[in-house]
Design a protein around this motif. Structure first.
Motif, mmCIF file in Angstrom:
data_model
loop_
_atom_site.group_PDB
_atom_site.id
_atom_site.type_symbol
_atom_site.label_atom_id
_atom_site.label_comp_id
_atom_site.label_asym_id
_atom_site.label_seq_id
_atom_site.Cartn_x
_atom_site.Cartn_y
_atom_site.Cartn_z
ATOM 1 N N GLY A 315 0.741 -1.188 -0.167
ATOM 2 C CA GLY A 315 0.060 -0.312 0.081
ATOM 3 C C GLY A 315 0.788 1.116 -0.060
ATOM 4 O O GLY A 315 1.904 1.310 0.134
ATOM 5 N N PRO A 316 0.214 2.424 -0.218
ATOM 6 C CA PRO A 316 1.132 3.487 -0.387
ATOM 7 C C PRO A 316 1.642 3.958 0.959
ATOM 8 O O PRO A 316 2.776 4.433 0.874
ATOM 9 C CB PRO A 316 -0.163 4.792 -0.656
ATOM 10 N N LEU A 317 1.315 3.618 2.234
ATOM 11 C CA LEU A 317 1.984 3.688 3.182
ATOM 12 C C LEU A 317 3.202 2.854 3.403
ATOM 13 O O LEU A 317 4.495 3.326 3.748
ATOM 14 C CB LEU A 317 1.052 3.731 4.666
ATOM 15 N N ALA A 318 3.279 1.711 3.111
ATOM 16 C CA ALA A 318 4.161 0.797 3.137
ATOM 17 C C ALA A 318 5.425 1.303 1.977
ATOM 18 O O ALA A 318 6.631 1.152 2.149
ATOM 19 C CB ALA A 318 3.794 -0.677 2.957
ATOM 20 N N ASN A 319 4.936 1.954 1.083
ATOM 21 C CA ASN A 319 5.795 2.273 -0.233
ATOM 22 C C ASN A 319 6.471 3.716 0.264
ATOM 23 O O ASN A 319 7.630 3.757 -0.075
ATOM 24 C CB ASN A 319 4.913 2.816 -1.351
ATOM 25 N N TYR A 320 5.784 4.336 1.279
ATOM 26 C CA TYR A 320 6.600 5.375 1.782
ATOM 27 C C TYR A 320 7.549 5.127 2.970
ATOM 28 O O TYR A 320 8.397 6.032 3.249
ATOM 29 C CB TYR A 320 5.565 6.493 2.425
ATOM 30 N N GLY A 321 7.416 4.003 3.455
ATOM 31 C CA GLY A 321 8.428 3.623 4.455
ATOM 32 C C GLY A 321 7.880 2.774 5.669
ATOM 33 O O GLY A 321 8.710 2.519 6.654
ATOM 34 N N LEU A 322 6.444 2.948 5.875
ATOM 35 C CA LEU A 322 5.823 2.278 7.215
ATOM 36 C C LEU A 322 6.126 0.693 6.918
ATOM 37 O O LEU A 322 5.974 0.171 5.987
ATOM 38 C CB LEU A 322 4.437 2.462 7.202
ATOM 39 N N VAL A 323 6.196 -0.120 7.894
ATOM 40 C CA VAL A 323 6.230 -1.232 8.229
ATOM 41 C C VAL A 323 5.053 -1.933 8.520
ATOM 42 O O VAL A 323 4.682 -1.478 9.926
ATOM 43 C CB VAL A 323 7.569 -1.839 9.161
ATOM 44 N N PRO A 324 4.386 -2.520 7.891
ATOM 45 C CA PRO A 324 2.907 -2.984 8.255
ATOM 46 C C PRO A 324 2.815 -3.668 9.227
ATOM 47 O O PRO A 324 3.521 -4.758 9.744
ATOM 48 C CB PRO A 324 2.455 -3.918 6.857
ATOM 49 N N ASP A 325 1.735 -3.552 10.068
ATOM 50 C CA ASP A 325 1.355 -4.315 11.555
ATOM 51 C C ASP A 325 0.910 -5.703 10.823
ATOM 52 O O ASP A 325 -0.128 -5.904 10.172
ATOM 53 C CB ASP A 325 0.325 -3.411 12.284
ATOM 54 N N PRO A 326 1.321 -6.785 11.544
ATOM 55 C CA PRO A 326 0.912 -8.207 10.952
ATOM 56 C C PRO A 326 -0.578 -8.546 11.928
ATOM 57 O O PRO A 326 -1.255 -9.154 11.266
ATOM 58 C CB PRO A 326 2.068 -9.029 11.840
ATOM 59 N N GLU A 327 -1.079 -7.508 12.687
ATOM 60 C CA GLU A 327 -2.040 -7.591 13.246
ATOM 61 C C GLU A 327 -3.092 -6.628 12.683
ATOM 62 O O GLU A 327 -4.145 -6.140 13.737
ATOM 63 C CB GLU A 327 -1.887 -7.456 15.043
ATOM 64 N N LEU A 328 -3.049 -6.278 11.634
ATOM 65 C CA LEU A 328 -3.803 -5.060 10.968
ATOM 66 C C LEU A 328 -5.146 -5.330 11.210
ATOM 67 O O LEU A 328 -6.209 -4.543 11.336
ATOM 68 C CB LEU A 328 -3.322 -4.877 9.611
ATOM 69 N N ALA A 329 -5.845 -6.673 10.943
ATOM 70 C CA ALA A 329 -7.121 -7.167 10.927
ATOM 71 C C ALA A 329 -7.812 -6.734 12.345
ATOM 72 O O ALA A 329 -8.862 -6.173 12.334
ATOM 73 C CB ALA A 329 -7.248 -8.446 10.615
ATOM 74 N N GLU A 330 -7.155 -6.929 13.615
ATOM 75 C CA GLU A 330 -7.551 -6.797 14.717
ATOM 76 C C GLU A 330 -7.755 -5.310 14.915
ATOM 77 O O GLU A 330 -8.511 -4.764 15.677
ATOM 78 C CB GLU A 330 -6.386 -7.256 15.853
ATOM 79 N N THR A 331 -6.617 -4.501 14.370
ATOM 80 C CA THR A 331 -6.571 -2.988 14.422
ATOM 81 C C THR A 331 -8.137 -2.781 13.634
ATOM 82 O O THR A 331 -8.821 -1.861 14.346
ATOM 83 C CB THR A 331 -5.724 -2.350 14.082
ATOM 84 N N GLN A 332 -8.370 -3.052 12.673
ATOM 85 C CA GLN A 332 -9.483 -2.869 11.754
ATOM 86 C C GLN A 332 -10.805 -3.101 12.427
ATOM 87 O O GLN A 332 -11.722 -2.410 12.563
ATOM 88 C CB GLN A 332 -9.516 -3.502 10.469
#
Length: 345
Positions: A315-332
């Motif tokens: 995604g655009p945030l990862a492309n800018y440098g963010l390391v994605p959260d492996p627990e993103l579904a829980e955050t959603q």
């Protein structure tokens, strides 16, 4: 969507003290590290939803959380960005001012890097002990704690360049500063034996930790209260300077900066995701639940921020440098269910 917002607003009026909504845009402030991510999301949100583009300001994690905790109402911000977790004292301040329900959202991870001019001195490898010996207010010399006498990086570590210490570090209102203190200065203090010497000298553990994280005030270290662009400007004007940045900012300025390893590990999204790079931290934003259903688009913006296509891999945030959260579904799910801190509901 209009019906949903109207129903939510009516529900809020029954469930909690309501306030009159007269602004129609989401307002965000806080961390300069989270700022570019929030700005990317705000712009995309404005382009893809029937809501005004959110207003995103910087100022630092502490400043943003202070504004967040001022109270409930249209004259207060809806979201605080932070490069550290909210402190218990801040939660108490929020509650005292009527901000009793807070939703904590972890958006991913970022690394803190140590960068210098691309053509400057050979700052290519650091250890936490190097930074403590360079910037600590008191350090261990020949078994004794003394006021820091080091004037060059080579004094701190003979393998480093023999140039004057000129470090540009985040000011105390930035969440990055707290991580730098704990994961670099405190670790360096322990590694050099200075902390043990403080304890042996009668200091309590808390006092020793504070002393370990105290930074010299003789000009060798400069606090940067602005965002990373100010740090970059300082390095532009000081070829021998070393700055503390977020990984994403560095990755977008590799034409000007080179980065050093820390503890033998190069800072990359891969080394951070694997837990190998020692100076990394989670990034957050905090939502004022009382504003959901009253400020148009607030929940929609928060959900969009952590959507797979925005904050996930590729995604655009990862492309800018963010390391994605492996627990993103829980955050959603947390945003969808409006789960507030401390209750699980």
């Amino acid at each position: 969507m209009t019906k949903t917002l109207t129903v939510s607003a009516l529900a809020l009026a029954v469930a909690a003290p309501a306030f009159a909504q007269s602004r129609d845009n989401v307002q965000v402030a806080g961390s300069s590290t989270v700022l570019p991510y929030a700005s990317i999301v705000a712009e995309a949100f404005g382009e893809n939803f029937d809501f005004p583009t959110p207003v995103v300001e910087s100022g630092g994690s502490s400043a943003g959380l202070k504004r967040f905790c001022e109270g409930v109402g249209e004259n207060t911000i809806d979201i605080a960005n932070a490069s550290r977790a909210i402190r218990s004292g801040e939660v108490e301040t929020c509650a005292a001012n009527g901000v009793e329900e807070i939703i904590e959202v972890r958006i991913g991870y970022d690394g803190i890097v140590f960068a210098s001019q691309i053509d400057g001195p050979a700052f290519t490898a650091f250890e936490p002990s190097d930074w403590f010996n360079a910037l600590g207010e008191q350090i261990l010399v020949d078994g004794e704690l003394v006021e820091n006498p080091n004037t060059t990086w080579a004094d701190a570590n003979a393998d480093l360049p023999a140039v004057d210490i000129a470090a540009f570090i985040p000011g105390t209102k930035h969440g990055t500063r707290e991580v730098f203190e704990e994961k670099v200065l405190l670790q360096g203090c322990e590694d050099t034996g200075a902390m043990q010497a403080m304890l042996d000298g009668g200091m309590s553990e808390d006092d020793a930790e504070d002393a370990c994280m105290a930074v010299r005030t003789d000009g060798a270290s400069v606090d940067i209260d602005g965002d990373y662009t100010e740090t970059l400007a300082r390095i532009d004007s000081n070829p021998e300077g070393v700055g503390v940045f977020g990984l994403a900012f560095y990755e977008n300025n590799t034409d000007k900066l080179k980065v050093a390893t820390m503890g033998g590990v190069e800072p990359t999204t891969e080394s951070i995701a694997a837990g190998e790079y020692p100076v990394s931290r989670p990034l957050f934003f905090y939502i004022k639940k009382a504003h959901i259903g009253v400020i148009p688009g607030l929940k929609e913006f928060a959900s969009f921020f952590v959507a797979d296509e925005i904050a996930g891999p590729g995604g655009p945030l990862a492309n800018y440098g963010l390391v994605p959260d492996p627990e993103l579904a829980e955050t959603q799910a947390k945003i969808e269910n409006e789960t507030v801190m401390g209750t699980g509901s």
